[in-house]
Motif scaffolding. Sequence first.
Motif, PDB file in Angstrom:
ATOM      1  N   SER A 142      -6.113   7.623   0.718  1.00  0.00           N
ATOM      2  CA  SER A 142      -7.101   6.564   0.506  1.00  0.00           C
ATOM      3  C   SER A 142      -8.526   7.113   0.433  1.00  0.00           C
ATOM      4  O   SER A 142      -9.355   6.602  -0.309  1.00  0.00           O
ATOM      5  N   ASN A 146       0.861  -1.178   0.000  1.00  0.00           N
ATOM      6  CA  ASN A 146       0.000   0.000   0.000  1.00  0.00           C
ATOM      7  C   ASN A 146       0.898   1.229   0.000  1.00  0.00           C
ATOM      8  O   ASN A 146       2.110   1.123   0.197  1.00  0.00           O
ATOM      9  N   LYS A 199      -6.801   1.503  -0.323  1.00  0.00           N
ATOM     10  CA  LYS A 199      -7.636   1.224   0.848  1.00  0.00           C
ATOM     11  C   LYS A 199      -6.709   1.303   2.058  1.00  0.00           C
ATOM     12  O   LYS A 199      -5.508   1.051   1.953  1.00  0.00           O
ATOM     13  N   ASN A 200      -7.233   1.641   3.209  1.00  0.00           N
ATOM     14  CA  ASN A 200      -6.404   1.646   4.416  1.00  0.00           C
ATOM     15  C   ASN A 200      -5.999   0.217   4.769  1.00  0.00           C
ATOM     16  O   ASN A 200      -6.755  -0.724   4.531  1.00  0.00           O
ATOM     17  N   SER A 201      -4.803   0.072   5.311  1.00  0.00           N
ATOM     18  CA  SER A 201      -4.303  -1.247   5.695  1.00  0.00           C
ATOM     19  C   SER A 201      -3.369  -1.089   6.890  1.00  0.00           C
ATOM     20  O   SER A 201      -3.153   0.013   7.381  1.00  0.00           O
ATOM     21  N   PRO A 254     -10.252   6.270  -3.493  1.00  0.00           N
ATOM     22  CA  PRO A 254     -10.661   4.936  -3.028  1.00  0.00           C
ATOM     23  C   PRO A 254     -10.576   3.874  -4.123  1.00  0.00           C
ATOM     24  O   PRO A 254     -10.509   2.686  -3.817  1.00  0.00           O
TER      25      PRO A 254
END
Length: 175
Positions: free
Chosen positions: A155, A127, A163-165, A159
Amino acid sequence: PINGIMFVTANNIPWIGEITEETGLFKHNYRNKFKRFLTKNKYPASKPPWGTLSAIDLNNQKIIWQKPLGNYPEINEKILEPTGTENFGGATATISGLIFVSGTLDKKIRAFNSFNGKELWSFKLPNAGSAPPTIYKYDGDQFVFIPATGGNTLSSGYPHLLKNSDHFVAFKLKK
């Protein structure tokens, strides 16, 4: 601090701002909203480069060199030059003349030559990097550490790309 050169990541992204008046407890309550000005294909509605890495001489306030930072590969195939992308990672310089930088939409961490801005290495992260890389030494070995979490700003704005991770990546540097 040795030679007075600062390495700066920057964005050249147009935004649309709006101020609205809201009724509430206070007589004049205003709220501001901002959103990126993007094309229908979700690229910034301005000419690239959309993100840059610059070396600035603090002794004379001059830009020594400036390079696009990040890339949209699908556009690069057509215009044959890096586009740069919006970025929110930051750069970290080493005494040996390397600059590590991340936070681009193409999810790469990169190493640049601090003297001429030439990209020396890159690696695609799981990411986008969400902070400047941290460089540390442990047991005689040097490491580069990067949180690759996507970051809320990137993010939420893209989108379809991020994506957030909760990824964290470390690299051991060769001696």
